[in-house]
Design an enzyme around this catalytic site. Structure first.
Site, PDB file in Angstrom:
ATOM      1  N   THR A 421       0.816  -1.215   0.000  1.00 49.24           N
ATOM      2  CA  THR A 421       0.000   0.000   0.000  1.00 49.24           C
ATOM      3  C   THR A 421       0.852   1.269   0.000  1.00 49.24           C
ATOM      4  OG1 THR A 421      -1.644  -1.287   1.221  1.00 49.24           O
ATOM      5  CG2 THR A 421      -1.984   1.061   1.191  1.00 49.24           C
ATOM      6  N   THR A 439      -4.252   1.248  -2.429  1.00 44.00           N
ATOM      7  CA  THR A 439      -3.674  -0.089  -2.306  1.00 44.00           C
ATOM      8  C   THR A 439      -4.079  -1.021  -3.434  1.00 44.00           C
ATOM      9  OG1 THR A 439      -3.440  -1.932  -0.731  1.00 44.00           O
ATOM     10  CG2 THR A 439      -5.621  -0.978  -0.946  1.00 44.00           C
TER      11      THR A 439
HETATM   12  N1  GLU Z   1      -5.668  -4.540   2.260  1.00 41.91           N
HETATM   13  C1  GLU Z   1      -5.117  -3.646   3.213  1.00 41.91           C
HETATM   14  C2  GLU Z   1      -6.194  -2.914   3.998  1.00 41.91           C
HETATM   15  O1  GLU Z   1      -7.078  -2.394   3.396  1.00 41.91           O
HETATM   16  C3  GLU Z   1      -4.318  -2.635   2.523  1.00 41.91           C
HETATM   17  C4  GLU Z   1      -3.504  -1.909   3.454  1.00 41.91           C
HETATM   18  C5  GLU Z   1      -2.151  -2.525   3.560  1.00 41.91           C
HETATM   19  O2  GLU Z   1      -2.039  -3.725   3.376  1.00 41.91           O
HETATM   20  O3  GLU Z   1      -1.238  -1.774   3.832  1.00 41.91           O
HETATM   21  O4  GLU Z   1      -6.134  -2.847   5.178  1.00 41.91           O
END
Ligand code: GLU
Length: 631
Positions: A421, A439
């Site tokens: 991200t 992300t």
């Molecule tokens: N899939 C993760 C979330 O939405 C993205 C953020 C990350 O992995 O840094 O929390």
């Protein structure tokens, strides 16, 4: 008390209006603005014309160009996001989703453009556990099944159309040039290719870009992405429709048929053209809380970011976190222990109660109710680590009846940590502010590049529970179980701080669930420890992402300054916190998050940025006098 109107913020529209109105009782902003650099000139100098803070210098440059050309913070954010798709493709892009928090200076409104990916219509609660057996994460997350309907392009286009001043094509121009002409791979991109968990070699289209001829791109190599440039040109010419309804949509649907499961049918993506056509951005009211006289504006569901952050802050407010004389202060054992315990309590609640409230009621009022939070916080004992806390029962504080005893479930095990991200922040000359976390989930997302179009697809759907946990008998709502069209629970936490109704800080971070803790660390650094924004970002962070989980902390010094003292680490070990290794050793070895921030001095109106050395964080302050990390 000031009237809501004079406060300049439309908090009355907030779902947490009582908290919001408190914010309007703040004293006039006469004291120093938290985070302002110590050497800041009071007054004088040219009028500020905006600041961008981004994890890559070329994407920062794209945003600065928009501001210099007369664009506003939303225009700059659009250009930054598209440029990041080119220069930091492993972290975000049009194949993913994100949350853009916007503060509009003219109206005082603050809201979120939610472009989080959605599950396709054919998604089912058990799709990641066929026959009741969860698929291995590494396999599921690199199969089309994990690909959520992407939202980033729709989100940026919506923001531009409603609050920007420039065309989509104009904001795409820097990204097109970067993709077409190429750029030098920096050490972070090279490192992510080298340590990719196999993700850049699984699919031929991805390998062709990042491992040309079979060799991973190295720092300093030149990377051109002509297919991505072509895609951006198509979008510039025909608008988002070509992505959601045109030839790119067809290519996405085809690409997410790739599967790495056995049997293959279990891993095939379920997205259809109708799902892409039906994708809609949501405009959401942020959560609003208060911490030591500062109004904290946080990310609402479908993220757990704001709820968990505001819970932790409310729990920690009863401790004199910044006061060295009372045995606290930065890096003190009491401070670290209280932070860790607050994190464990909030993550216990997160595991049960937080998810996409368009589908499952999330008891936000209860979770943030002062009496509920106090009942949770009283479990923090400075003399011992608490036994792993279960989720609490906020329903009686939410105007609802308790459904019965709640247990933590398997989903509360230590969540994955990683450098996934990206986060960037912008303020423009008019005082509009953007905090945008974006992300494709894992670094490299699903690893699937859309053939012929040059962008990576996300694996966001693996943020859902692999095994459904909804259980009417215990009252577990299954807040994060898979459902058609639902958005998976996120940890992303774009955050803004306000004093006297005016924003003075905007920041956020990548890092999966550690995002929430990173944002907490930085908030405490600014408010309790009186750090400048650059100090607040540089300082070592502490994190735990589950009730039962292990503690991780950053080090060693001098990379992370100041260090977390060995004596403090030993104190945590003596209290029983796992994860720090043997007594007397330096167990702080992690690297957590990457914070990009902007700061507005409420006394002078001057604007600053802080960026993170954990990536190639870059601040450009306009007019350009001192480009660099901290400006
Ligand atoms: N899939 C993760 C979330 O939405 C993205 C953020 C990350 O992995 O840094 O929390």
């Amino acid at each position: 008390m000031r009237s809501a109107a004079r406060c300049g913020l439309r908090w009355a529209a907030s779902l947490l209006a009582p908290l919001a109105l408190l914010a309007c009782a703040l004293p006039a902003a006469t004291d120093r603005t938290p985070g302002v650099p110590a050497q800041a000139q009071r007054g004088g100098g040219p009028a500020p014309q905006g600041v961008v803070s981004v994890s890559h210098p070329l994407a920062a440059e794209a945003g600065a160009q928009m501001l210099e050309a007369g664009g506003n913070a939303i225009d700059a954010a659009a250009a930054i996001q598209f440029a990041l798709n080119v220069v930091e493709p492993q972290a975000s892009g049009i194949g993913g989703g994100g949350f853009m928090m916007i503060h509009l200076a003219a109206t005082g409104e603050t809201f979120v453009v939610d472009s989080r990916e959605r599950a396709p219509a054919a998604a089912t609660p058990d799709m990641f556990a066929p026959g009741g057996v969860p698929l291995p994460f590494a396999v599921a997350s690199t199969s089309g099944l994990a690909v959520g309907v992407p939202g980033t392009l729709a989100g940026v286009a919506t923001a531009l159309r409603n609050w920007g001043t420039m065309s989509l094509a104009r904001t795409l121009a820097p990204a097109i040039e970067l993709a077409e002409r190429g750029f030098r791979v920096n050490r972070f991109l090279a490192a992510d290719i080298a340590a990719d968990g196999g993700r850049t070699s699984l699919q031929p289209e991805t390998a062709a870009i990042f491992r040309p001829g079979g060799a991973p791109l190295a720092e300093g190599d030149w990377l051109r992405q002509p297919e991505l440039a072509k895609t951006f040109r198509l979008i510039a010419a025909r608008g988002p429709d070509v992505f959601y309804r045109g030839e790119i949509a067809a290519a996405i649907v085809e690409a997410q048929k790739r599967s790495r499961t056995t049997p293959a049918a279990a891993g095939v993506g379920r997205m259809t053209l109708a799902d892409l056509d039906a994708y809609r951005v949501a405009i959401r009211q942020p959560l609003v809380g208060r911490y030591r006289g500062v109004t904290v504006v946080g990310m609402p569901p479908p993220s757990s970011g704001g709820l968990a952050l505001l819970q932790m802050l409310a729990m920690l407010e009863r401790f004199p976190i910044g006061d060295v004389r009372q045995g606290f202060g930065f890096g003190a054992p009491n401070t670290l222990h209280a932070m860790v315990e607050a994190m464990r309590l909030a993550f216990a609640d997160r595991a049960v109660w937080m998810g996409d409230e368009d589908f499952v009621p999330v008891p936000k009022r209860g979770l943030l109710h002062p009496s509920y939070v106090a009942s949770r916080a009283q479990r923090i004992d400075l003399a011992r680590r608490m036994a792993a806390p279960a989720a609490g029962d906020p329903l009686p504080f939410d105007g609802g009846a308790s459904k019965g005893p709640l247990r933590e479930t398997a989903i509360a095990a230590d969540a994955q940590e990683g450098a996934h991200t990206t986060h960037f922040s912008v303020v423009d000359r008019w005082g509009n502010v953007v905090a945008y976390t974006s992300t494709i989930e894992n670094t490299w997302g699903s690893g699937i590049t859309v053939p012929g179009y040059g962008f990576l697809l996300n694996n966001e759907l693996t943020d859902f529970n692999f095994l459904p946990v909804r259980d009417p008998a215990t009252g577990n709502p299954g807040a994060n179980d898979v459902a058609p069209f639902k958005r998976p629970r996120s940890s992303m936490a774009p955050t803004m701080l306000f004093k006297d109704g005016r924003p003075f800080a905007a920041f956020g971070s990548p890092g999966g669930p550690t995002i929430i803790n990173t944002v907490l660390n930085v908030t405490l650094n600014l408010i309790d420890h009186n750090m400048t924004i650059e100090q607040a970002i540089d300082a070592p962070r502490v994190s735990v992402t589950s009730a039962a989980g292990t503690v991780s902390c950053e080090g060693p010094a001098p990379l992370h300054t100041p260090r977390i003292p060995l004596a403090a680490q030993d104190h945590l070990r003596a209290l029983g916190h796992p994860g720090l290794g043997a007594l007397g050793t330096d167990g702080c070895t992690a690297t957590i998050g990457s914070v990009q921030a902007v700061i507005i001095d409420l006394q002078t109106g001057r604007q600053y940025g802080g960026a993170d050395w954990r990536r190639e964080g870059t601040v450009i302050a306009l007019p350009r006098l001192r480009p660099g990390r901290g400006a």
